[in-house]
Design a protein around this motif. Structure first.
Motif, short mmCIF file in Angstrom:
data_model
loop_
_atom_site.label_atom_id
_atom_site.label_comp_id
_atom_site.label_asym_id
_atom_site.label_seq_id
_atom_site.Cartn_x
_atom_site.Cartn_y
_atom_site.Cartn_z
N UNK A 66 0.85 -1.18 0.00
CA UNK A 66 0.00 0.00 0.00
C UNK A 66 0.89 1.24 0.00
N UNK A 67 0.36 2.31 -0.54
CA UNK A 67 1.11 3.57 -0.54
C UNK A 67 1.10 4.16 0.87
N UNK A 68 2.25 4.55 1.39
CA UNK A 68 2.32 5.09 2.76
C UNK A 68 2.08 6.59 2.82
N UNK A 69 1.05 7.09 2.14
CA UNK A 69 0.81 8.53 2.03
C UNK A 69 0.69 9.25 3.36
N UNK A 70 -0.17 8.74 4.25
CA UNK A 70 -0.38 9.40 5.53
C UNK A 70 0.88 9.36 6.38
N UNK A 71 1.59 8.26 6.34
CA UNK A 71 2.82 8.13 7.12
C UNK A 71 3.91 9.06 6.58
N UNK A 73 3.36 12.05 5.28
CA UNK A 73 3.03 13.38 5.81
C UNK A 73 3.43 13.46 7.27
N UNK A 74 3.18 12.38 8.02
CA UNK A 74 3.64 12.33 9.42
C UNK A 74 5.16 12.53 9.49
N UNK A 75 5.88 11.83 8.64
CA UNK A 75 7.34 11.93 8.63
C UNK A 75 7.82 13.34 8.33
N UNK A 76 7.17 14.01 7.37
CA UNK A 76 7.55 15.38 7.05
C UNK A 76 7.27 16.31 8.22
N UNK A 77 6.13 16.12 8.88
CA UNK A 77 5.79 16.96 10.04
C UNK A 77 6.78 16.73 11.18
N UNK A 78 7.16 15.48 11.40
CA UNK A 78 8.12 15.15 12.47
C UNK A 78 9.49 15.74 12.15
#
Length: 130
Positions: A66-71, A73-78
């Motif tokens: 699956x594409x980890x799209x939400x994760x 965005x989480x990584x960029x925010x972190x």
């Protein structure tokens, strides 16, 4: 966009200096230094914890094909939150903690998704899907 960035680069440090001086006069300079160091240590610990959790989510998504799209965005925010916490100051620390804490990051992620969708609609950004 460049004008806003330039304005931000000029105004935020001036506000940070003003707040640090005000806080130093209010509680004393040593307490301000201790608070800055404490927020840095807590922020580094939180960034590491959240970063490792996000890496695990990306790995799980990829294992399930699956594409980890939400994760992502989480990584960029972190990443941004951790970097902002490295700069001394109360405004940047507040922004950093908002980006690192999952409960406060969720509303920001919705805004980021909307911005990305608008950029895709205007063809100012292209995201390739398989």
């Amino acid at each position: 966009m460049f004008r806003w960035l330039l304005l931000l680069i000029l105004i935020v440090p001036a506000l940070e200096i003003g707040i640090l001086i005000w806080a130093g006069n209010l509680v004393g300079p040593w307490w301000v230094i201790i608070l800055i160091l404490l927020t840095g240590v807590i922020g580094a610990w939180l960034a590491k914890q959240q970063g490792l959790e996000t890496i695990r989510k990306v790995q799980d998504s990829m294992a399930q094909q699956q594409a980890p799209g939400d994760a992502l965005i989480d990584g960029a925010c972190i990443l941004v939150g951790g970097a902002v916490l490295l700069t001394p100051g109360f405004i940047t620390d507040a922004i950093g903690f908002l980006l690192l804490i999952p409960a406060t990051r969720a509303p920001l992620k919705r805004v980021i998704r909307r911005v990305i969708a608008k950029m895709m609609d205007r063809n100012t950004i292209t995201i390739y899907r398989k």
